[in-house]
Design a protein around this motif. Structure first.
Motif, PDB file in Angstrom:
ATOM      1  N   ILE A   1       0.836  -1.208   0.000  1.00 41.04           N
ATOM      2  CA  ILE A   1       0.000   0.000   0.000  1.00 41.04           C
ATOM      3  C   ILE A   1       0.868   1.254   0.000  1.00 41.04           C
ATOM      4  CG2 ILE A   1      -1.829   1.230   1.234  1.00 41.04           C
ATOM      5  CD1 ILE A   1      -2.414  -1.497   2.637  1.00 41.04           C
ATOM      6  N   ASN A   2       0.548   2.180  -0.882  1.00 40.60           N
ATOM      7  CA  ASN A   2       1.146   3.515  -0.926  1.00 40.60           C
ATOM      8  C   ASN A   2       2.668   3.483  -1.013  1.00 40.60           C
ATOM      9  OD1 ASN A   2      -1.453   4.588  -0.867  1.00 40.60           O
ATOM     10  ND2 ASN A   2      -1.497   4.745   1.349  1.00 40.60           N
ATOM     11  N   HIS A   3       3.375   3.712   0.105  1.00 42.65           N
ATOM     12  CA  HIS A   3       4.843   3.765   0.066  1.00 42.65           C
ATOM     13  C   HIS A   3       5.477   2.392   0.244  1.00 42.65           C
ATOM     14  CE1 HIS A   3       4.223   3.589   4.373  1.00 42.65           C
ATOM     15  NE2 HIS A   3       5.525   3.453   4.573  1.00 42.65           N
ATOM     16  N   GLN A   4       4.647   1.354   0.390  1.00 43.00           N
ATOM     17  CA  GLN A   4       5.196  -0.002   0.428  1.00 43.00           C
ATOM     18  C   GLN A   4       5.558  -0.425  -0.995  1.00 43.00           C
ATOM     19  OE1 GLN A   4       2.093  -2.232   2.395  1.00 43.00           O
ATOM     20  NE2 GLN A   4       2.721  -1.552   4.437  1.00 43.00           N
ATOM     21  N   VAL A   5       6.779  -0.896  -1.151  1.00 46.39           N
ATOM     22  CA  VAL A   5       7.311  -1.219  -2.474  1.00 46.39           C
ATOM     23  C   VAL A   5       6.880  -2.615  -2.915  1.00 46.39           C
ATOM     24  CG1 VAL A   5       9.451  -1.532  -3.788  1.00 46.39           C
ATOM     25  CG2 VAL A   5       9.278   0.312  -2.091  1.00 46.39           C
ATOM     26  N   CYS A   6       7.025  -3.593  -2.024  1.00 45.34           N
ATOM     27  CA  CYS A   6       6.670  -4.961  -2.351  1.00 45.34           C
ATOM     28  C   CYS A   6       6.606  -5.803  -1.073  1.00 45.34           C
ATOM     29  CB  CYS A   6       7.683  -5.594  -3.325  1.00 45.34           C
ATOM     30  SG  CYS A   6       9.377  -5.675  -2.710  1.00 45.34           S
ATOM     31  N   HIS A   7       6.001  -6.972  -1.206  1.00 47.28           N
ATOM     32  CA  HIS A   7       5.958  -8.002  -0.148  1.00 47.28           C
ATOM     33  C   HIS A   7       5.213  -7.555   1.110  1.00 47.28           C
ATOM     34  CE1 HIS A   7       9.956  -9.568  -2.069  1.00 47.28           C
ATOM     35  NE2 HIS A   7       8.885  -9.800  -2.827  1.00 47.28           N
TER      36      HIS A   7
ATOM     37  N   HIS B   1      10.784  10.341 -16.845  1.00 50.03           N
ATOM     38  CA  HIS B   1       9.597  10.996 -16.305  1.00 50.03           C
ATOM     39  C   HIS B   1       9.797  11.446 -14.857  1.00 50.03           C
ATOM     40  CE1 HIS B   1       7.681   9.098 -19.826  1.00 50.03           C
ATOM     41  NE2 HIS B   1       6.804  10.060 -19.731  1.00 50.03           N
ATOM     42  N   GLY B   2      11.041  11.425 -14.396  1.00 48.01           N
ATOM     43  CA  GLY B   2      11.345  11.943 -13.068  1.00 48.01           C
ATOM     44  C   GLY B   2      11.169  10.957 -11.931  1.00 48.01           C
ATOM     45  N   PHE B   3      10.988   9.680 -12.258  1.00 47.58           N
ATOM     46  CA  PHE B   3      10.823   8.656 -11.232  1.00 47.58           C
ATOM     47  C   PHE B   3      12.118   7.859 -11.080  1.00 47.58           C
ATOM     48  CE2 PHE B   3       6.186   8.793 -12.696  1.00 47.58           C
ATOM     49  CZ  PHE B   3       5.826   9.665 -11.674  1.00 47.58           C
ATOM     50  N   SER B   4      12.169   7.011 -10.053  1.00 43.63           N
ATOM     51  CA  SER B   4      13.369   6.218  -9.805  1.00 43.63           C
ATOM     52  C   SER B   4      13.011   4.733  -9.803  1.00 43.63           C
ATOM     53  CB  SER B   4      14.014   6.607  -8.473  1.00 43.63           C
ATOM     54  OG  SER B   4      13.136   6.361  -7.392  1.00 43.63           O
ATOM     55  N   VAL B   5      14.011   3.908 -10.111  1.00 45.51           N
ATOM     56  CA  VAL B   5      13.821   2.464 -10.231  1.00 45.51           C
ATOM     57  C   VAL B   5      14.464   1.758  -9.040  1.00 45.51           C
ATOM     58  CG1 VAL B   5      14.246   0.412 -11.649  1.00 45.51           C
ATOM     59  CG2 VAL B   5      13.866   2.637 -12.744  1.00 45.51           C
ATOM     60  N   VAL B   6      13.690   0.956  -8.341  1.00 47.25           N
ATOM     61  CA  VAL B   6      14.229   0.144  -7.246  1.00 47.25           C
ATOM     62  C   VAL B   6      15.176  -0.910  -7.828  1.00 47.25           C
ATOM     63  CG1 VAL B   6      13.637  -1.540  -5.448  1.00 47.25           C
ATOM     64  CG2 VAL B   6      12.228   0.518  -5.763  1.00 47.25           C
TER      65      VAL B   6
ATOM     66  N   GLU C   1       8.792  -7.037 -13.677  1.00 47.43           N
ATOM     67  CA  GLU C   1       7.971  -6.498 -12.598  1.00 47.43           C
ATOM     68  C   GLU C   1       8.588  -5.256 -11.947  1.00 47.43           C
ATOM     69  OE1 GLU C   1       8.191  -9.007  -8.965  1.00 47.43           O
ATOM     70  OE2 GLU C   1       8.964 -10.571 -10.285  1.00 47.43           O
ATOM     71  N   PRO C   2       8.735  -4.177 -12.730  1.00 50.00           N
ATOM     72  CA  PRO C   2       9.421  -3.000 -12.189  1.00 50.00           C
ATOM     73  C   PRO C   2       8.715  -2.388 -10.980  1.00 50.00           C
ATOM     74  CG  PRO C   2       8.281  -2.467 -14.234  1.00 50.00           C
ATOM     75  CD  PRO C   2       8.244  -3.955 -14.094  1.00 50.00           C
ATOM     76  N   MET C   3       9.527  -2.003 -10.007  1.00 48.70           N
ATOM     77  CA  MET C   3       9.074  -1.241  -8.853  1.00 48.70           C
ATOM     78  C   MET C   3       9.600   0.181  -9.037  1.00 48.70           C
ATOM     79  SD  MET C   3      10.033  -4.332  -6.376  1.00 48.70           S
ATOM     80  CE  MET C   3      10.596  -5.252  -7.808  1.00 48.70           C
ATOM     81  N   ILE C   4       8.701   1.134  -9.184  1.00 50.96           N
ATOM     82  CA  ILE C   4       9.057   2.512  -9.511  1.00 50.96           C
ATOM     83  C   ILE C   4       8.608   3.428  -8.366  1.00 50.96           C
ATOM     84  CG2 ILE C   4       8.836   4.369 -11.203  1.00 50.96           C
ATOM     85  CD1 ILE C   4      10.137   1.840 -12.353  1.00 50.96           C
ATOM     86  N   ASN C   5       9.521   4.297  -7.910  1.00 53.98           N
ATOM     87  CA  ASN C   5       9.227   5.219  -6.808  1.00 53.98           C
ATOM     88  C   ASN C   5       9.034   6.640  -7.324  1.00 53.98           C
ATOM     89  OD1 ASN C   5       9.683   3.006  -5.179  1.00 53.98           O
ATOM     90  ND2 ASN C   5      11.702   3.689  -4.475  1.00 53.98           N
TER      91      ASN C   5
ATOM     92  N   ASP D   1      12.182   7.426   1.805  1.00 47.45           N
ATOM     93  CA  ASP D   1      11.698   8.805   1.915  1.00 47.45           C
ATOM     94  C   ASP D   1      10.173   8.880   2.019  1.00 47.45           C
ATOM     95  OD1 ASP D   1      10.879   8.230  -0.667  1.00 47.45           O
ATOM     96  OD2 ASP D   1      12.205   9.681  -1.638  1.00 47.45           O
ATOM     97  N   HIS D   2       9.527   7.732   2.168  1.00 50.72           N
ATOM     98  CA  HIS D   2       8.066   7.654   2.345  1.00 50.72           C
ATOM     99  C   HIS D   2       7.299   8.088   1.087  1.00 50.72           C
ATOM    100  CE1 HIS D   2       5.547   6.412   5.717  1.00 50.72           C
ATOM    101  NE2 HIS D   2       4.606   7.213   5.266  1.00 50.72           N
ATOM    102  N   SER D   3       7.988   8.144  -0.053  1.00 53.12           N
ATOM    103  CA  SER D   3       7.300   8.498  -1.299  1.00 53.12           C
ATOM    104  C   SER D   3       6.501   7.309  -1.813  1.00 53.12           C
ATOM    105  CB  SER D   3       8.314   8.938  -2.355  1.00 53.12           C
ATOM    106  OG  SER D   3       9.191   7.867  -2.691  1.00 53.12           O
ATOM    107  N   LEU D   4       5.537   7.593  -2.671  1.00 54.88           N
ATOM    108  CA  LEU D   4       4.712   6.543  -3.256  1.00 54.88           C
ATOM    109  C   LEU D   4       5.553   5.602  -4.116  1.00 54.88           C
ATOM    110  CD1 LEU D   4       1.530   8.488  -4.452  1.00 54.88           C
ATOM    111  CD2 LEU D   4       1.663   6.871  -2.550  1.00 54.88           C
ATOM    112  N   SER D   5       5.144   4.350  -4.148  1.00 54.86           N
ATOM    113  CA  SER D   5       5.780   3.370  -5.017  1.00 54.86           C
ATOM    114  C   SER D   5       4.692   2.607  -5.767  1.00 54.86           C
ATOM    115  CB  SER D   5       6.626   2.398  -4.186  1.00 54.86           C
ATOM    116  OG  SER D   5       7.388   1.550  -5.020  1.00 54.86           O
ATOM    117  N   ALA D   6       5.019   2.130  -6.956  1.00 63.66           N
ATOM    118  CA  ALA D   6       4.061   1.345  -7.751  1.00 63.66           C
ATOM    119  C   ALA D   6       4.788   0.187  -8.408  1.00 63.66           C
ATOM    120  CB  ALA D   6       3.395   2.219  -8.815  1.00 63.66           C
ATOM    121  N   GLN D   7       4.039  -0.867  -8.703  1.00 62.43           N
ATOM    122  CA  GLN D   7       4.603  -2.043  -9.360  1.00 62.43           C
ATOM    123  C   GLN D   7       3.531  -2.733 -10.199  1.00 62.43           C
ATOM    124  OE1 GLN D   7       5.620  -5.404  -6.867  1.00 62.43           O
ATOM    125  NE2 GLN D   7       7.060  -6.235  -8.341  1.00 62.43           N
TER     126      GLN D   7
END
Length: 271
Positions: free
Chosen positions: A78-84, A164-169, A208-212, A231-237
């Motif tokens: 959820i939200n700032h959780q990246v995975c698992h 697009h200004g995002f970062s890759v885990v 399965e990219p995880m993007i912050n 940094d508590h930023s949003l993450s998506a996958q």
């Protein structure tokens, strides 16, 4: 590194397991509303996999080296959780972003896929991150064909996301899959073109990219599984399982309820 190439018969088994995994996500989507808990979502998915699909939920009690057994049948981040993320009794609230990661085992074959969901109406920033992460995954998938390299996949994802200004885990990656949940090769979501393993027909792996939205740095929570952004930023996958074919690729984790394929993907390469 030993990469197991799949036969035509193997791929048919993988098609079924992967389609069933995607259909769990189709099934659960109407339930994703404010007030439901991720534990309730976990139970619904578990019962659907076991009672309706006659599948085994691969994550339940999964314990790779160094990890304690995973206690649930799905991952919910959820939200700032990246995975698992581990399902719990906290109700989802309007505006939450949620990744649900499903892995089924059917007749010994693993099907692995994940999608982003928005609980109620999400912010413009959350929607943009989810959409661009979905497109980044497909930018990677688009590279898959015999003679290409794993580095081509990672480079396409990294270039698109960072553009697009995002970062890759970087600490987590895609993986080979088949009779085993996690097989070789590792599929990085960053890299240089023309590097790493050359793709050949019969390879099956996840992308399965995880993007912050913020920085790429992550940390592990005390439960030993949940990964969050530092940094508590949003993450998506997003995640699909693909097979390298003689002419390109086939996405195995498509279903009737899968989101539309991006317009930059031509029907020829998507076949």
């Amino acid at each position: 590194m030993t990469i197991t190439l799949k036969t035509a018969e193997d791929i048919e088994g993988m098609r079924l397991a992967c389609r069933l995994a995607a259909e769990v996500l189709d099934y659960i989507e109407p339930f994703i509303k404010p007030g439901i808990t991720t534990n309730e979502i976990d139970k619904l998915c578990h019962d659907y996999m076991v009672d309706v699909q006659d599948c085994i939920p691969a994550p339940l009690n999964y314990a790779p080296g160094g990890y304690k057994p995973y206690p649930k049948s799905i991952c919910t981040s959820i939200n700032h959780q990246v995975c698992h993320g581990i399902p719990n009794d906290k109700p989802l609230k309007k505006g939450d972003s949620l990744n649900i990661d499903i892995t089924t085992i059917k007749n010994g074959w693993h099907g692995d896929t994940s999608r982003m969901f928005h609980v109620g109406d999400a912010s413009i920033a959350a929607k943009r991150l989810a959409t661009l992460t979905y497109d980044a995954m497909w930018k990677g998938i688009e590279q898959v064909k015999p003679g290409a390299h794993l580095g081509d996949i990672g480079h396409a994802i990294q270039k698109f996301a960072e553009g697009h200004g995002f970062s890759v885990v970087r600490e987590f990656c895609g993986h080979g899959i088949g009779r085993g949940f996690h097989e070789e090769p590792q599929v990085l979501h960053y890299g240089k073109p023309g590097t790493l393993v050359e793709l050949v027909p019969g390879m099956i792996f996840t992308i399965e990219p995880m993007i912050n939205a913020g920085k790429r740095d992550i940390k592990e929570m005390g439960d030993g599984w949940t990964i969050v952004t530092k940094d508590h930023s949003l993450s998506a996958q997003w995640e699909h399982t693909v097979v390298v074919t003689e002419t390109g690729y086939e996405v195995l984790t498509l279903s009737a309820g899968s989101p539309p394929i991006p317009t930059f993907i031509t029907p020829k390469t998507a076949a």
